[in-house]
Structure formats: structure tokens, C-alpha cells
Design an enzyme around this catalytic site. Structure first.
Site, short mmCIF file in Angstrom:
data_model
loop_
_atom_site.label_atom_id
_atom_site.label_comp_id
_atom_site.label_asym_id
_atom_site.label_seq_id
_atom_site.Cartn_x
_atom_site.Cartn_y
_atom_site.Cartn_z
N VAL A 11 0.82 -1.21 0.00
CA VAL A 11 0.00 0.00 0.00
C VAL A 11 0.86 1.26 0.00
O VAL A 11 0.50 2.28 -0.60
CB VAL A 11 -0.99 0.00 1.19
CG1 VAL A 11 -0.26 0.17 2.53
CG2 VAL A 11 -2.03 1.08 1.01
N GLY A 51 -5.83 -6.47 0.41
CA GLY A 51 -6.29 -5.54 1.43
C GLY A 51 -5.30 -4.40 1.58
O GLY A 51 -4.68 -3.97 0.60
N GLU A 52 -5.16 -3.90 2.78
CA GLU A 52 -4.24 -2.81 3.13
C GLU A 52 -4.68 -1.45 2.59
O GLU A 52 -4.19 -0.42 3.01
CB GLU A 52 -2.81 -3.06 2.62
CG GLU A 52 -2.13 -4.28 3.16
CD GLU A 52 -0.71 -4.44 2.63
OE1 GLU A 52 -0.24 -3.57 1.86
OE2 GLU A 52 -0.06 -5.45 2.97
N GLY A 53 -5.57 -1.43 1.59
CA GLY A 53 -5.90 -0.21 0.88
C GLY A 53 -5.30 -0.18 -0.51
O GLY A 53 -5.32 0.85 -1.19
#
Length: 360
Positions: free
Chosen positions: A109, A327-329
Site C-alpha cells: 500500500v 487488502g491494506e488499501g
């Protein structure tokens, strides 16, 4: 007991006050945006979702050309007691290790955020470790949730407080000049909690709501579904009460991200929703505050099994599909490029009159 009830009422009142600040989109600004798009040198609607985004941004901000250059990806981090049931391919120790990786700028990210000109802001809302770093936003409420297979994840009071943490983080970032937000997450075991939230709020089965998360094998996948079913049967969350669902089978970072979404909407800022965990938070935010959906931009379709169903429940259409499931953004960071493209179309593209092009 009386003091706890009074505190819960006070927290609930604060949450309701913020939810009350989330207004419908600016219809007049959206009409102006649509008219401007019709005047650009292209067939009507030919830029698809870019045009949809441009109109939505106008409705959110009230401006045709809003300055959204200051962008923050808020990564909420927390641990999950259900990890003791063996639902993940990774040990719980990875959560604090990855938080330090975010803070050092070495995670996926961070790379994608730098490319998009965005900042990553990591929040410790419930990591089961003592963390210290100049860039860490420390808002720890618990050292991870309790094991949802045995009882509630957290108290109702803590669940409301966790949502308020997300709202307050956005408030501070907004004061610092940020005008566009994105959701990110870190928490080993959080797909289990997210699947439980989806199953309860959608009325579907745990089996349909569950994916492989970190890439678990068939045996552990079957076990994970059984644990989610046990969690729902043990806690009996009330699907008509989002806070009850959150407190019984949710997660601290999921609650915090729901607060980020509501906080962004209350400040008339767009909020880009990342993958499965962020979308579970978005579903909760939508259940708490119906108008918040209009401020959400669905970034991508995750390869996590039930993400498409989750987006459908919210009413979001993803911009991209790259078979991601990190995920993570990360998906939200990539979506920033498409949002900027929509803005550039609005501000830089010639009209039929200015270019001397005949209309169809």
C-alpha cells in the site's frame, strides 16, 4: 453498571450527532456536472464510469472542479481473538509486524500510495502488542477482540467507541487539509469477522459469505466456515442492530473503518472503499447511516469469494478488477488514478464549442 450505561448513551449520542451531519448529495451540482459532460467532445456517456465518478464528486463536494489533491489512506490495524481457532494461514504476530512495515513505508500500500500521490496513515485501534512510532496514530481500545467463537468480540460500548475513533481520525486529517479518503486494513483473522458480519447483515449462510482469506487449504477453509457458523450461533447478533452485529462478531478495525466512512461523508469528502474487509465496514456504515453510501466509491472487485456479494449488498459498482486480494488499501490506492482521470476530463477536455466540433 449504571456508569457504563450512561457512558454508552453518551457515546451513542455522539455517534448519532455525527450521522445526522451526513447529508444527501448536491443535486444541483450533479446536474451541472452532467450538463458539462454533455458539452464535451465525445458521445454522451462514452467514458462510462469516469463520467459517473465526475458527477458523484460534484454531488459530494458541490463543485465541478474540487481540489482533492490531498489524499489519505487510513489503515486501521487490530488483532482478532478468533485466530486462536486456526482460521488463518498466518500467525497473529504478523499484525504488529506489518504495522511496522507500513510505518517504514515498505508495504504494497505504501508503494501504490506513493505512485498515486497519497499518504498512508496507520491507526493502532487494537493491535495485541505495544507499538511506538512517530507516525503511528495510537488509538488502542483493546489488545485485540475476544474470540467470537466463544462470546462477543467486544462490548457494545467499545464498538461505538471504535466507530468514533474512525470519525475523529478523519476529523483531524480534514483539519490537516485532506479532502479525499480511502480505507485500508490490517488484522490477521479479519476476513473471518468480515464474513460473519456479511452473513448476519445479508441474511445469508456463513458458507456463502466466506472466502479463503490468506489462502488457506480446503481443510482449514471448512474449519473456518464452521467457526463462523459457531460464532453466529453463540452470539445471536441482531441483524436489525448494526452495533450489536459489530460488537458480537465484528472487529475493532472494521468498526474504525466504518467510522472513517461516516466521518468522510459528514465532511462531504469522497471515501474510496478497498476490498473485502473495508467493504464489510462499508456495509456496517451503510446500515448505520444510509446517506453515507453516496460518498463511497467502490475501488475494485477482490478475488475474495464473497466480495461481489458484499458490494451488491452495499450498492457499489467496482471500478477495476485485477484479481487482487491483499487488502491494506491497495485497490483503493490504484483507484485514485481513475478518480484523477475523471477530474481531468472535467477540467481539461474541450467542449464542442471551444474545439469547433459539430455535435451529433
Amino acid at each position: 453498571m449504571v456508569e457504563n450505561q450512561a457512558n454508552e448513551r453518551d457515546l451513542h449520542s455522539k455517534l448519532m450527532e455525527m450521522i445526522g451531519r451526513v447529508e444527501p448529495l448536491n443535486e444541483e451540482a450533479m446536474k451541472r456536472a452532467d450538463q458539462h459532460l454533455l458539452n464535451l467532445t465525445k458521445p454522451p456517456g462514452s467514458l462510462g464510469k469516469l463520467e459517473d465518478i465526475a458527477t458523484q464528486l460534484a454531488g459530494i463536494t458541490g463543485e465541478l472542479h474540487p481540489d482533492l489533491s490531498r489524499k489519505a489512506i487510513v489503515v486501521m490495524a487490530a488483532d482478532h481473538g478468533v485466530c486462536e481457532e486456526g482460521v488463518s494461514a498466518f500467525p497473529a504476530e504478523v499484525t504488529p509486524q506489518m504495522v511496522l512495515n507500513f510505518l517504514a513505508g515498505g508495504a504494497a500500500v505504501n508503494v501504490l500510495a506513493r505512485q498515486a500521490g497519497a499518504d498512508v496513515r496507520c491507526v493502532d485501534i487494537g493491535v495485541n502488542a505495544e507499538l511506538s512510532h512517530p507516525q503511528l496514530i495510537s488509538r488502542k481500545l483493546m489488545n485485540g477482540t475476544c474470540n467470537i467463537a466463544k462470546g462477543p468480540a467486544m462490548s457494545r460500548e467499545t464498538a461505538i467507541e471504535a466507530v468514533l475513533v474512525g470519525i475523529k481520525v478523519v476529523e483531524q486529517l480534514w483539519q490537516d487539509g485532506y479532502r479525499m479518503f480511502a480505507t485500508g486494513d490490517m488484522g490477521i483473522g479479519n476476513t473471518t469477522a468480515s464474513s460473519a458480519v456479511l452473513a448476519v447483515l445479508s441474511g445469508g449462510s456463513p458458507e456463502d459469505a466466506t472466502g479463503r482469506g490468506t489462502g488457506i487449504n480446503d481443510e482449514r477453509f471448512a474449519h473456518k466456515m464452521a467457526i463462523i457458523r459457531r460464532a453466529i450461533e453463540t452470539n445471536e447478533p441482531n441483524s436489525a442492530d448494526p452495533i450489536d452485529v459489530l460488537s458480537k462478531v465484528g472487529g475493532l478495525e472494521i468498526a474504525g473503518l466504518a467510522g472513517v466512512i461516516i466521518g468522510a461523508a459528514a465532511h462531504r469528502c469522497p471515501v474510496v472503499i478497498d476490498g473485502f474487509i473495508s467493504s464489510a465496514a462499508a456495509l456496517l456504515a451503510a446500515a448505520l447511516c444510509e446517506n453515507s453510501v453516496h460518498y463511497m466509491i467502490g475501488s475494485h472487485l477482490s478475488n475474495e469469494r464473497a466480495h461481489g456479494q458484499l458490494l451488491k449488498e452495499i450498492g457499489l459498482s467496482p471500478v477495476i478488477h485485477l484479481s487482487m486480494r491483499l487488502g491494506e488499501g491497495t485497490g483503493a490506492a490504484l483507484c485514485f488514478h481513475f478518480i484523477e482521470a475523471a477530474q481531468r476530463i472535467m477540467s481539461e477536455m474541450a467542449t464542442f464549442d471551444s474545439a469547433g466540433v459539430s455535435r451529433g
